[in-house]
Every structure is written in structure tokens, then in C-alpha cells.
Scaffold this active site. Structure first.
Site, PDB file in Angstrom:
ATOM      1  CG  PHE A 273     -13.210   1.227   6.910  1.00 24.11           C
ATOM      2  CD1 PHE A 273     -12.715   0.663   5.744  1.00 24.11           C
ATOM      3  CD2 PHE A 273     -13.856   0.394   7.821  1.00 24.11           C
ATOM      4  CE1 PHE A 273     -12.840  -0.697   5.476  1.00 24.11           C
ATOM      5  CE2 PHE A 273     -13.995  -0.970   7.563  1.00 24.11           C
ATOM      6  CZ  PHE A 273     -13.489  -1.514   6.379  1.00 24.11           C
TER       7      PHE A 273
ATOM      8  CG  HIS B  43      -5.095  -6.183  -0.489  1.00 24.18           C
ATOM      9  ND1 HIS B  43      -6.335  -6.241   0.080  1.00 24.18           N
ATOM     10  CD2 HIS B  43      -5.140  -6.999  -1.573  1.00 24.18           C
ATOM     11  CE1 HIS B  43      -7.115  -7.048  -0.635  1.00 24.18           C
ATOM     12  NE2 HIS B  43      -6.402  -7.516  -1.648  1.00 24.18           N
TER      13      HIS B  43
ATOM     14  CD  GLU C  26      -8.805  -8.743  -3.820  1.00 23.54           C
ATOM     15  OE1 GLU C  26      -7.665  -9.183  -3.540  1.00 23.54           O
ATOM     16  OE2 GLU C  26      -9.634  -8.411  -2.949  1.00 23.54           O
TER      17      GLU C  26
ATOM     18  NE  ARG D  31      -6.743 -12.825   4.945  1.00 20.32           N
ATOM     19  CZ  ARG D  31      -7.212 -11.577   4.842  1.00 20.32           C
ATOM     20  NH1 ARG D  31      -7.016 -10.871   3.729  1.00 20.32           N
ATOM     21  NH2 ARG D  31      -7.873 -11.029   5.829  1.00 20.32           N
TER      22      ARG D  31
ATOM     23  CG  ASN E 149      -3.533  -2.567   6.897  1.00 22.58           C
ATOM     24  OD1 ASN E 149      -3.378  -2.176   5.744  1.00 22.58           O
ATOM     25  ND2 ASN E 149      -4.595  -3.230   7.293  1.00 22.58           N
TER      26      ASN E 149
ATOM     27  CE  LYS F 191      -3.843  -2.365   2.338  1.00 23.42           C
ATOM     28  NZ  LYS F 191      -4.871  -2.305   3.410  1.00 23.42           N
TER      29      LYS F 191
ATOM     30  CE1 TYR G 267      -9.389  -2.878   0.026  1.00 21.35           C
ATOM     31  CE2 TYR G 267      -8.468  -0.877  -0.905  1.00 21.35           C
ATOM     32  CZ  TYR G 267      -8.316  -2.047  -0.184  1.00 21.35           C
ATOM     33  OH  TYR G 267      -7.082  -2.385   0.331  1.00 21.35           O
TER      34      TYR G 267
HETATM   35  P1  ATP Z   1      -6.870  -6.146   3.052  1.00 23.08           P
HETATM   36  O1  ATP Z   1      -8.203  -6.376   2.372  1.00 23.08           O
HETATM   37  O2  ATP Z   1      -6.302  -4.767   2.831  1.00 23.08           O
HETATM   38  O3  ATP Z   1      -5.902  -7.237   2.804  1.00 23.08           O
HETATM   39  P2  ATP Z   1      -8.009  -7.163   5.453  1.00 23.08           P
HETATM   40  O4  ATP Z   1      -8.628  -8.209   4.578  1.00 23.08           O
HETATM   41  O5  ATP Z   1      -7.194  -7.613   6.601  1.00 23.08           O
HETATM   42  O6  ATP Z   1      -7.108  -6.196   4.618  1.00 23.08           O
HETATM   43  P3  ATP Z   1     -10.522  -5.750   5.329  1.00 23.08           P
HETATM   44  O7  ATP Z   1     -11.561  -6.012   6.348  1.00 23.08           O
HETATM   45  O8  ATP Z   1     -10.674  -6.344   3.971  1.00 23.08           O
HETATM   46  O9  ATP Z   1      -9.110  -6.168   5.970  1.00 23.08           O
HETATM   47  O10 ATP Z   1     -10.349  -4.165   5.205  1.00 23.08           O
HETATM   48  C1  ATP Z   1      -9.685  -3.615   4.087  1.00 23.08           C
HETATM   49  C2  ATP Z   1      -8.797  -2.507   4.554  1.00 23.08           C
HETATM   50  O11 ATP Z   1      -9.602  -1.455   5.059  1.00 23.08           O
HETATM   51  C3  ATP Z   1      -7.864  -2.852   5.716  1.00 23.08           C
HETATM   52  O12 ATP Z   1      -6.678  -3.482   5.319  1.00 23.08           O
HETATM   53  C4  ATP Z   1      -7.584  -1.478   6.281  1.00 23.08           C
HETATM   54  O13 ATP Z   1      -6.615  -0.786   5.487  1.00 23.08           O
HETATM   55  C5  ATP Z   1      -8.932  -0.815   6.148  1.00 23.08           C
HETATM   56  N1  ATP Z   1      -9.745  -1.007   7.337  1.00 23.08           N
HETATM   57  C6  ATP Z   1     -10.331  -2.129   7.783  1.00 23.08           C
HETATM   58  N2  ATP Z   1     -11.010  -1.950   8.911  1.00 23.08           N
HETATM   59  C7  ATP Z   1     -10.873  -0.631   9.207  1.00 23.08           C
HETATM   60  C8  ATP Z   1     -11.334   0.206  10.249  1.00 23.08           C
HETATM   61  N3  ATP Z   1     -12.107  -0.266  11.238  1.00 23.08           N
HETATM   62  N4  ATP Z   1     -10.971   1.498  10.223  1.00 23.08           N
HETATM   63  C9  ATP Z   1     -10.223   2.009   9.234  1.00 23.08           C
HETATM   64  N5  ATP Z   1      -9.735   1.259   8.207  1.00 23.08           N
HETATM   65  C10 ATP Z   1     -10.054  -0.037   8.192  1.00 23.08           C
HETATM   66 MG    MG Z   2      -9.707  -7.727   2.811  1.00 20.25          MG
END
Ligand code: ATP
Ligand code: MG
Length: 140
Positions: free
Chosen positions: A59, A117, A128, A87, A114, A11, A51
């Protein structure tokens, strides 16, 4: 177990903080094959399309703005059970809950920023990967 592909994104926070090499080093050390890789700077519309599953989340706007704030590195990873294995390398979404030694635990600064992804299932991986790469761009 089965041979899988998954989409990885370093990211904008990971790219701007100089963590491309660190992430790639961890992939290579884990015997995860990189079969496609490029750098892109997403537009707002492109980030929203990627997304789309999170469109209703509170968010969503902040996340898509963050994801367009600078270039990202997108990769296709391939290997046995690679969706779960990658993961596990990333760690939990919230870095404060991520296991020791994971990318997010070691480098994330925020639940949103974070660093990486990874796709969460075979169906989302297929969507994706197709969002960023065509067949000719993926090593077979
Ligand atoms: P990713 O899809 O990025 O691999 P993930 O699957 O662990 O991460 P998701 O639930 O898909 O998490 O959320 C996508 C992204 O949205 C997260 O990686 C983070 O950057 C952001 N995100 C998730 N939860 C929150 C939250 N509560 N507040 C702010 N940002 C969030
Ligand atoms: Mg995700």
C-alpha cells in the site's frame, strides 16, 4: 509511565472533511498537551521519506499519494504515556476493528483514509517529530 512526546497528523481526509476541530477537541478533553502545531502540504518525496518504514508494503504508493493529496495538520503531543494514550484515542488502523468512541471508528471511511496518524514507539516518535519540527518550534 513516563513523560513522552508523540507526533500526530490529521491526514488530508480529516482536514478536507472539517475534522481538525473535532480531533483537537478530543485531545484537549483527554488532557493531552499540544506543544507544536502547523499545516503543511507534503510533496511526494517528503511523504515517501516520512513513511520509509513502509516502503516494501503493497500500500506504500497509494498511501504516499493519499498523504500528498491535500494539506495535513501536524502536531507534537506531550504527556505521561502519551504515545499509547493517543493511539487509544485514534483506534485501530482498520476502522472496522476500532473500538467504539475512537476517532477512526467515528470518522474513518477506509483502511487508508483513517483521518489520523500517531507514532507507535518512542524511537519512531523521535524520528517523526524531528522530520517536521525543530527545537525552537516545540514549546518546552
Ligand atoms: P499510522 O502510522 O498512520 O498512525 P497505524 O500505525 O495504525 O497508522 P500502519 O501500519 O503504520 O498503521 O500503516 C500506516 C498507514 O498506512 C495506515 O494508517 C493507513 O493509512 C495505511 N494502511 C495500513 N494498512 C493498510 C492496508 N492494508 N491497506 C491500505 N492502507 C493501509
Ligand atoms: Mg504506524
Amino acid at each position: 509511565m513516563s513523560m513522552q512526546r508523540t507526533l500526530s497528523i490529521i491526514k488530508p481526509d480529516g482536514v478536507s472533511r472539517g475534522l481538525i476541530g473535532e480531533v483537537v477537541k478530543r485531545l484537549e478533553a483527554s488532557d493531552i498537551s499540544i506543544v507544536a502545531m502547523k499545516m503543511v502540504h507534503l510533496t511526494q518525496a517528503q511523504a515517501e521519506g516520512f513513511y520509509a518504514v513502509h516502503r516494501e508494503r503493497p500500500f506504500f504508493e497509494s498511501l504516499t499519494k493519499f498523504m500528498t493529496s491535500g494539506p495535513v495538520v501536524v502536531m507534537v503531543l506531550q504527556g505521561e504515556d502519551v504515545i499509547a494514550r493517543y493511539r487509544n484515542l485514534m483506534g485501530a488502523t482498520n476502522y472496522e476493528e476500532a473500538a467504539e468512541g475512537t476517532i477512526r471508528r467515528d470518522f474513518a471511511t477506509d483502511i487508508e483514509k483513517n483521518v489520523v496518524h500517531g507514532s507507535d514507539a518512542p524511537e519512531t516518535a523521535a524520528f517523526e517529530i524531528g522530520y517536521f519540527f525543530n527545537q525552537l518550534e516545540i514549546m518546552s
